[in-house]
Write an enzyme that holds these catalytic residues in place. Structure first.
Site, PDB file in Angstrom:
ATOM      1  N   LYS A  24       0.828  -1.212   0.000  1.00 14.55           N
ATOM      2  CA  LYS A  24       0.000   0.000   0.000  1.00 14.55           C
ATOM      3  C   LYS A  24       0.859   1.257   0.000  1.00 14.55           C
ATOM      4  O   LYS A  24       0.371   2.341   0.298  1.00 14.55           O
ATOM      5  CB  LYS A  24      -0.909   0.006   1.231  1.00 14.55           C
ATOM      6  N   ARG A  25       2.124   1.125  -0.337  1.00 15.32           N
ATOM      7  CA  ARG A  25       3.077   2.225  -0.285  1.00 15.32           C
ATOM      8  C   ARG A  25       3.084   2.861   1.110  1.00 15.32           C
ATOM      9  O   ARG A  25       3.300   4.036   1.286  1.00 15.32           O
ATOM     10  CB  ARG A  25       2.783   3.278  -1.356  1.00 15.32           C
ATOM     11  N   ALA A  61       2.896   7.044   1.411  1.00 14.88           N
ATOM     12  CA  ALA A  61       2.150   7.728   0.354  1.00 14.88           C
ATOM     13  C   ALA A  61       0.909   8.425   0.863  1.00 14.88           C
ATOM     14  O   ALA A  61       0.061   8.835   0.069  1.00 14.88           O
ATOM     15  CB  ALA A  61       1.777   6.724  -0.738  1.00 14.88           C
ATOM     16  N   LEU A  63      -2.615   9.126   3.347  1.00 17.65           N
ATOM     17  CA  LEU A  63      -3.806   8.479   3.872  1.00 17.65           C
ATOM     18  C   LEU A  63      -4.264   7.362   2.937  1.00 17.65           C
ATOM     19  O   LEU A  63      -4.259   7.518   1.718  1.00 17.65           O
ATOM     20  CB  LEU A  63      -4.922   9.527   4.011  1.00 17.65           C
ATOM     21  N   LEU A  65      -6.795   6.010   1.138  1.00 14.91           N
ATOM     22  CA  LEU A  65      -8.108   6.490   0.697  1.00 14.91           C
ATOM     23  C   LEU A  65      -9.124   5.363   0.564  1.00 14.91           C
ATOM     24  O   LEU A  65     -10.329   5.611   0.595  1.00 14.91           O
ATOM     25  CB  LEU A  65      -7.973   7.230  -0.632  1.00 14.91           C
ATOM     26  N   GLY A 108      -0.435  12.520   4.287  1.00 14.86           N
ATOM     27  CA  GLY A 108      -0.226  12.118   5.676  1.00 14.86           C
ATOM     28  C   GLY A 108       1.183  11.658   5.954  1.00 14.86           C
ATOM     29  O   GLY A 108       1.660  11.752   7.093  1.00 14.86           O
ATOM     30  N   GLU A 111       2.939  14.709   6.766  1.00 13.47           N
ATOM     31  CA  GLU A 111       2.536  15.128   8.108  1.00 13.47           C
ATOM     32  C   GLU A 111       3.299  14.333   9.168  1.00 13.47           C
ATOM     33  O   GLU A 111       3.739  14.890  10.185  1.00 13.47           O
ATOM     34  CB  GLU A 111       1.036  14.952   8.278  1.00 13.47           C
ATOM     35  N   GLU A 131      -4.084  16.603  -1.191  1.00  8.99           N
ATOM     36  CA  GLU A 131      -5.418  16.733  -0.608  1.00  8.99           C
ATOM     37  C   GLU A 131      -6.273  17.771  -1.339  1.00  8.99           C
ATOM     38  O   GLU A 131      -7.485  17.587  -1.494  1.00  8.99           O
ATOM     39  CB  GLU A 131      -5.308  17.105   0.881  1.00  8.99           C
ATOM     40  N   GLY A 139      -5.458  16.787   7.789  1.00  5.54           N
ATOM     41  CA  GLY A 139      -6.105  16.602   9.089  1.00  5.54           C
ATOM     42  C   GLY A 139      -5.216  15.999  10.142  1.00  5.54           C
ATOM     43  O   GLY A 139      -5.665  15.725  11.253  1.00  5.54           O
TER      44      GLY A 139
END
Length: 257
Positions: A24-25, A61, A63, A65, A108, A111, A131, A139
Site C-alpha cells: 500500500k506504499r 504515500a 492516507l 483512501l 499524511g 505530516e 489533498e 487533518g
C-alpha cells in the site's frame, strides 16, 4: 510493540520504527496511526532516540483512501483529533525522532515526517500534498507543522496546484535537513540517532519540548523560558559531569570533521 503494519526493532539505545505496508506504499490507516501512537508511548527506558522509516520503495504515500468512509462534521473532527494525538506522541514524546525518507513522502506521510525532529532524505524522495485536488484538507497536523518547515505560501501552492518537490528541491525548501544518495537514508538516520542518544536526556527533552515553544513566544517570555530551561538542564548531575570533563580536557572539542 510490533503489529502487522508496524515493526519495531530495538538497536541498543535506538528504536527503529518501520511502517510495514509496502503493498500500500505504507499508506496510513487508523490502525497504523494508533499503532504509531502506542509504540511511542511504550518505549522502554533504555531507548534514547528513535528512527521512523518505511519498508519497500516508499516512506509513506499518505492516507489510505480505500478506507475513507463518509463522516459528518463531528465525526470528521474527532477523527482528525485522533491523528493529532498520535503524532503528538512522536513530536512531544520522550525521545528525539529522526525520519528516514525515500520515495513518496506525500499527504499524511509528509505530516508524519513533519512531526519528527530531524529528516534525512535520499535522492528518490519526493514531497506532495494532493489533498487539495481530492477535495479534502490536511487533518493530521500538517497545517501547523508543515508551514513551520517551508512556509505558508509554499504549502498553499502545493495544495492549490498539486506541485511536487523532488529530493533536491525539497532539501533546499526545508522538508529535510539532510540529503544522501539513494538507499542511504536509513543508515544515515540510524547513525544520527546513535549520536543523539549519547546526549544528556534532559538536554534532548528541552530541545524537543521547550525550543519549539520558545520560538513561538514573544521575546520577553521566550527569554524567561530559556533561562528557566537553562537552569534546570545544567543542574542535572550528568550535565555537571560533562562540563567537568570538558574543563579537565577529557571531552572532545568541536571540530569541522
Amino acid at each position: 510493540m510490533t503489529t502487522q503494519d508496524l515493526q519495531i526493532e530495538l538497536r541498543g539505545a535506538v528504536a527503529l520504527v518501520r511502517l510495514a505496508r509496502p503493498a500500500k506504499r505504507n499508506a496510513l490507516n487508523d490502525a497504523l496511526i494508533l499503532a504509531i501512537r502506542d509504540a511511542f508511548m511504550a518505549f522502554p527506558d533504555s531507548v534514547r532516540a528513535a528512527v521512523v522509516a518505511g519498508e519497500g520503495e516508499h516512506f509513506c504515500a499518505g492516507l489510505d483512501l480505500s478506507e475513507i468512509r463518509e463522516r459528518d462534521a463531528g465525526e470528521g473532527m474527532h477523527h482528525s483529533r485522533m491523528w493529532h494525538a498520535a503524532l503528538q506522541e512522536v513530536q512531544y514524546g520522550r525521545v528525539p525522532v529522526i525520519a528516514a525518507l525515500h520515495g513518496a513522502v506525500v499527504g499524511g506521510g509528509l505530516e508524519l515526517a513533519a512531526a519528527c525532529h530531524i529528516r534525512v532524505a535520499d535522492e528518490s524522495a519526493f514531497y506532495a500534498l494532493p489533498e487539495g485536488s481530492r477535495g479534502i484538507f490536511v487533518g493530521g497536523g500538517g497545517s501547523v507543522r508543515i508551514p513551520r518547515l517551508v512556509g505558508v505560501a509554499r504549502m498553499t501552492d502545493m495544495m492549490l496546484t498539486g506541485r511536487v518537490y523532488d529530493a533536491a528541491e525539497g532539501e533546499r525548501a526545508g522538508f529535510a535537513q539532510y540529503l544522501v544518495p539513494r538507499g542511504e537514508a536509513l543508515a544515515r538516520a540510524l547513525a544520527l540517532a546513535e549520536r543523539v542518544a549519547q546526549n544528556a536526556p534532559l538536554t534532548n527533552y528541552a530541545l524537543m519540548h521547550a525550543l519549539p515553544r520558545i520560538a513561538e513566544q514573544p521575546a520577553d517570555q521566550g527569554y524567561l523560558t530559556e533561562a528557566l530551561m537553562s537552569a534546570i538542564v545544567q543542574s542535572a548531575p550528568e550535565a555537571k559531569d560533562r562540563v567537568r570533563a570538558f574543563l579537565e580536557g577529557r571531552a572532545a572539542k568541536v571540530s569541522k570533521s
